[in-house]
Design a protein around this motif. Structure first.
Motif, PDB file in Angstrom:
ATOM      1  N   TYR A   1      -8.859   3.720   4.798  1.00  0.00           N
ATOM      2  CA  TYR A   1      -8.030   4.749   5.414  1.00  0.00           C
ATOM      3  C   TYR A   1      -7.381   5.594   4.328  1.00  0.00           C
ATOM      4  O   TYR A   1      -7.047   5.099   3.253  1.00  0.00           O
ATOM      5  CB  TYR A   1      -6.921   4.124   6.274  1.00  0.00           C
ATOM      6  CG  TYR A   1      -7.442   3.425   7.511  1.00  0.00           C
ATOM      7  CD1 TYR A   1      -7.967   2.139   7.436  1.00  0.00           C
ATOM      8  CD2 TYR A   1      -7.431   4.060   8.746  1.00  0.00           C
ATOM      9  CE1 TYR A   1      -8.459   1.503   8.566  1.00  0.00           C
ATOM     10  CE2 TYR A   1      -7.917   3.434   9.885  1.00  0.00           C
ATOM     11  CZ  TYR A   1      -8.436   2.163   9.780  1.00  0.00           C
ATOM     12  OH  TYR A   1      -8.932   1.540  10.904  1.00  0.00           O
TER      13      TYR A   1
ATOM     14  N   LEU B   1      -2.389   7.977  -0.387  1.00  0.00           N
ATOM     15  CA  LEU B   1      -2.446   6.521  -0.476  1.00  0.00           C
ATOM     16  C   LEU B   1      -3.719   6.081   0.241  1.00  0.00           C
ATOM     17  O   LEU B   1      -3.937   6.442   1.400  1.00  0.00           O
ATOM     18  CB  LEU B   1      -1.221   5.902   0.199  1.00  0.00           C
ATOM     19  CG  LEU B   1      -1.135   4.379   0.204  1.00  0.00           C
ATOM     20  CD1 LEU B   1      -0.946   3.837  -1.211  1.00  0.00           C
ATOM     21  CD2 LEU B   1       0.013   3.917   1.106  1.00  0.00           C
TER      22      LEU B   1
ATOM     23  N   LEU C   1      -5.788   3.094   1.759  1.00  0.00           N
ATOM     24  CA  LEU C   1      -5.570   1.747   2.263  1.00  0.00           C
ATOM     25  C   LEU C   1      -6.886   1.094   2.651  1.00  0.00           C
ATOM     26  O   LEU C   1      -7.758   1.737   3.235  1.00  0.00           O
ATOM     27  CB  LEU C   1      -4.657   1.801   3.499  1.00  0.00           C
ATOM     28  CG  LEU C   1      -3.226   2.264   3.253  1.00  0.00           C
ATOM     29  CD1 LEU C   1      -2.550   2.612   4.573  1.00  0.00           C
ATOM     30  CD2 LEU C   1      -2.429   1.209   2.523  1.00  0.00           C
TER      31      LEU C   1
ATOM     32  N   PHE D   1      -3.948  -5.232   6.137  1.00  0.00           N
ATOM     33  CA  PHE D   1      -4.050  -4.203   5.112  1.00  0.00           C
ATOM     34  C   PHE D   1      -3.635  -4.695   3.736  1.00  0.00           C
ATOM     35  O   PHE D   1      -2.786  -5.591   3.611  1.00  0.00           O
ATOM     36  CB  PHE D   1      -3.157  -3.016   5.486  1.00  0.00           C
ATOM     37  CG  PHE D   1      -3.711  -2.151   6.585  1.00  0.00           C
ATOM     38  CD1 PHE D   1      -3.579  -2.507   7.913  1.00  0.00           C
ATOM     39  CD2 PHE D   1      -4.375  -0.975   6.273  1.00  0.00           C
ATOM     40  CE1 PHE D   1      -4.099  -1.710   8.922  1.00  0.00           C
ATOM     41  CE2 PHE D   1      -4.892  -0.167   7.275  1.00  0.00           C
ATOM     42  CZ  PHE D   1      -4.756  -0.545   8.598  1.00  0.00           C
ATOM     43  N   GLY D   2      -4.208  -4.059   2.723  1.00  0.00           N
ATOM     44  CA  GLY D   2      -3.766  -4.243   1.360  1.00  0.00           C
ATOM     45  C   GLY D   2      -2.592  -3.333   1.066  1.00  0.00           C
ATOM     46  O   GLY D   2      -2.124  -2.581   1.934  1.00  0.00           O
ATOM     47  N   GLN D   3      -2.120  -3.380  -0.176  1.00  0.00           N
ATOM     48  CA  GLN D   3      -0.930  -2.601  -0.548  1.00  0.00           C
ATOM     49  C   GLN D   3      -1.265  -1.163  -0.896  1.00  0.00           C
ATOM     50  O   GLN D   3      -0.385  -0.344  -1.082  1.00  0.00           O
ATOM     51  CB  GLN D   3      -0.199  -3.266  -1.726  1.00  0.00           C
ATOM     52  CG  GLN D   3      -0.780  -2.942  -3.092  1.00  0.00           C
ATOM     53  CD  GLN D   3      -2.048  -3.716  -3.414  1.00  0.00           C
ATOM     54  OE1 GLN D   3      -2.612  -4.404  -2.576  1.00  0.00           O
ATOM     55  NE2 GLN D   3      -2.508  -3.594  -4.645  1.00  0.00           N
ATOM     56  N   GLY D   4      -2.565  -0.859  -0.956  1.00  0.00           N
ATOM     57  CA  GLY D   4      -2.987   0.517  -1.160  1.00  0.00           C
ATOM     58  C   GLY D   4      -3.130   0.920  -2.609  1.00  0.00           C
ATOM     59  O   GLY D   4      -2.589   0.283  -3.517  1.00  0.00           O
ATOM     60  N   THR D   5      -3.865   1.997  -2.819  1.00  0.00           N
ATOM     61  CA  THR D   5      -3.989   2.649  -4.125  1.00  0.00           C
ATOM     62  C   THR D   5      -3.427   4.059  -3.982  1.00  0.00           C
ATOM     63  O   THR D   5      -3.887   4.827  -3.134  1.00  0.00           O
ATOM     64  CB  THR D   5      -5.456   2.743  -4.587  1.00  0.00           C
ATOM     65  OG1 THR D   5      -5.953   1.434  -4.833  1.00  0.00           O
ATOM     66  CG2 THR D   5      -5.570   3.583  -5.855  1.00  0.00           C
ATOM     67  N   ARG D   6      -2.427   4.361  -4.799  1.00  0.00           N
ATOM     68  CA  ARG D   6      -1.846   5.705  -4.789  1.00  0.00           C
ATOM     69  C   ARG D   6      -2.644   6.567  -5.752  1.00  0.00           C
ATOM     70  O   ARG D   6      -2.600   6.358  -6.960  1.00  0.00           O
ATOM     71  CB  ARG D   6      -0.389   5.661  -5.210  1.00  0.00           C
ATOM     72  CG  ARG D   6       0.246   7.024  -5.425  1.00  0.00           C
ATOM     73  CD  ARG D   6       0.484   7.753  -4.122  1.00  0.00           C
ATOM     74  NE  ARG D   6       1.488   7.080  -3.314  1.00  0.00           N
ATOM     75  CZ  ARG D   6       1.763   7.388  -2.055  1.00  0.00           C
ATOM     76  NH1 ARG D   6       1.103   8.366  -1.461  1.00  0.00           N
ATOM     77  NH2 ARG D   6       2.695   6.742  -1.391  1.00  0.00           N
TER      78      ARG D   6
ATOM     79  N   THR E   1      -3.452  -0.010  -8.452  1.00  0.00           N
ATOM     80  CA  THR E   1      -2.359   0.309  -7.550  1.00  0.00           C
ATOM     81  C   THR E   1      -1.991   1.785  -7.642  1.00  0.00           C
ATOM     82  O   THR E   1      -1.574   2.385  -6.653  1.00  0.00           O
ATOM     83  CB  THR E   1      -1.127  -0.549  -7.853  1.00  0.00           C
ATOM     84  OG1 THR E   1      -0.786  -0.375  -9.233  1.00  0.00           O
ATOM     85  CG2 THR E   1      -1.399  -2.013  -7.578  1.00  0.00           C
ATOM     86  N   HIS E   2      -2.121   2.335  -8.846  1.00  0.00           N
ATOM     87  CA  HIS E   2      -1.845   3.760  -9.047  1.00  0.00           C
ATOM     88  C   HIS E   2      -2.941   4.350  -9.928  1.00  0.00           C
ATOM     89  O   HIS E   2      -3.506   3.664 -10.788  1.00  0.00           O
ATOM     90  CB  HIS E   2      -0.502   3.987  -9.759  1.00  0.00           C
ATOM     91  CG  HIS E   2       0.686   3.563  -8.972  1.00  0.00           C
ATOM     92  ND1 HIS E   2       1.134   2.262  -8.953  1.00  0.00           N
ATOM     93  CD2 HIS E   2       1.514   4.259  -8.161  1.00  0.00           C
ATOM     94  CE1 HIS E   2       2.202   2.182  -8.185  1.00  0.00           C
ATOM     95  NE2 HIS E   2       2.445   3.369  -7.686  1.00  0.00           N
TER      96      HIS E   2
END
Lengths: 115, 113
Positions: free
Chosen positions: B35, B88, B90, B104-109, B9-10
């Motif tokens: 993205y 971020l 996505l 979409f997923g919650q993304g990787t920051r 996630t991060h």
């Protein structure tokens, strides 16, 4: 190339009232798809509503509806009975369909719903 | 059913390093897209994969690469990280490319220092 423009960087509305977010796009395609996505602080992009360009009827999803004006290349989102949970970034997106699922996004509108 | 899941996630990396981001699509979805969303902007398309083949590529340098596995999960790799790669990332999955909506997923920051 397709472009999507959201001219309102920020908007605010009182709880229970109605707000309209604007979106215009540019394309030479005749058949395509338009979307509104919501991105709350949790970051996840959530699909709100979708419109197929070949359909004349405007899409509706509960409190969310669109005003799709194909000739004007305009695709606005109306949120009725605004709720605090509607506070988020809203992105308008375009896809030309076919085998390439590229979404082209606008820069977004930050909507704040005030109690 | 699980939605689109992304890991980690991060992430914090140093300039010049390499990073791998992972995405698992919704069960039954065969198309995955990546993205990049820079702060204050809308997401920008990087790649689309369908049935393990690249079907579309955005305007990103060759330092960016991706692949899709037989189980339809996907990896995004970025080499020689630059500060400007901080964003971020996505992942979106769809049943098939084309008319079907993407989720979409919650993304990787990713932060590059």
């Amino acid at each position: 190339a397709q472009t999507v423009t959201q001219s309102q960087p920020e908007m605010s509305v009182q709880e229970a009232e109605t707000v309209t977010l604007s979106c215009t796009y540019d394309t030479s395609e005749n058949n395509y798809y338009l979307f509104w996505y919501k991105q709350p602080p949790s970051r996840q992009m959530i699909l709100v509503i979708r419109q197929e360009a070949y359909k004349q009827q405007n899409a509706t999803e509960n409190r969310f509806s669109v005003n799709f004006q194909k000739a004007a290349k305009s695709f606005s989102l109306k949120i009725s009975d605004s709720q605090l949970g509607d506070t988020a970034m809203y992105f308008c997106a375009f896809n030309r369909g076919g085998s390439n699922y590229k979404l082209t996004f606008g820069k977004g509108t930050l909507l704040t719903v005030n109690p | 059913d699980a939605g689109v899941t992304q890991s980690p996630t991060h992430l914090i990396k140093t300039r010049g390093q390499h990073v791998t981001l992972r995405c698992s699509p919704i069960s039954g979805h065969k198309s995955v897209s990546w993205y990049q969303q820079v702060l204050g902007q809308g997401p920008q398309f990087i790649f689309q994969y369908y049935e393990k083949e690249e079907r579309g590529r955005g305007n990103f340098p060759d330092r960016f690469s991706a692949r899709q596995f037989p189980n339809y999960s996907s990896e995004l790799n970025v080499n020689a990280l630059l500060l400007g790669d901080s964003a971020l990332y996505l992942c979106a999955s769809s049943l098939v490319p084309g008319r079907i909506s993407a989720f979409f997923g919650q993304g990787t920051r990713l932060t590059v220092v």
